[in-house]
Design an enzyme around this catalytic site. Sequence first.
Site, short mmCIF file in Angstrom:
data_model
loop_
_atom_site.label_atom_id
_atom_site.label_comp_id
_atom_site.label_asym_id
_atom_site.label_seq_id
_atom_site.Cartn_x
_atom_site.Cartn_y
_atom_site.Cartn_z
CG HIS A 1 -0.34 0.11 2.53
ND1 HIS A 1 0.17 -0.99 3.19
CD2 HIS A 1 -0.13 1.16 3.34
CE1 HIS A 1 0.65 -0.60 4.36
NE2 HIS A 1 0.49 0.69 4.47
CG HIS B 1 0.39 5.57 4.31
ND1 HIS B 1 -0.77 5.60 5.03
CD2 HIS B 1 0.98 4.39 4.58
CE1 HIS B 1 -0.89 4.49 5.73
NE2 HIS B 1 0.17 3.73 5.47
CE1 TYR C 1 -0.25 5.65 11.27
CE2 TYR C 1 -0.73 6.40 9.04
CZ TYR C 1 -0.77 5.42 10.01
OH TYR C 1 -1.33 4.20 9.71
CD GLN D 1 2.39 3.87 8.68
OE1 GLN D 1 1.87 2.78 8.50
NE2 GLN D 1 2.40 4.45 9.87
#
Length: 124
Positions: free
Chosen positions: A42, A44, A107, A111
Site C-alpha cells: 500500500h 500513503h 505518521y 510507516q
Amino acid sequence: MVTKYRKPVLTGPVETDLKRLLTEIASDLNIQIDAMETMPDHVHLLIETKPQCRLSDAIKVFKGTSAWHLFQLHPELKHSLWGGHMWNTSYFVVTVSDRSFEQAEAYIESQKNHPGVGGRPRKY
C-alpha cells in the site's frame, strides 16, 4: 492506495518507479505531495490541493495512470496480480487542518519503521 489482493509488489524498482510516477501525476493534476511512503502492499500520501479538486477523480487518475505505466515498465507484475488490476477499488481519505498536518506527516513518514507485518498495525 492498496494493491489488489494486498499483494506485496511495491518493492525495489517497482517502488522507485511508483514514487516517480505519483510525483509526476500529482504535478500534472496541480497537486502537491507533502509526504509519501510506500509499503509492499500500500501507499500513503499526504497531499495539498485546491478545494475545487474532486478527490475521487484525482484518485482514479493516480491509480489508473500509475497502474498502466507500472504494467508497461514491469510486465512481471501481471503474473502476481492476475486479472490485470494493480489497485484495490477502495481507498481512505481524511482531511487535516493546520493543527493536525504535522501529526499526519509524522505518521506517514514513520510507516517503514512501524512494528507490525507489512507496516500494518498489530491487532491486540
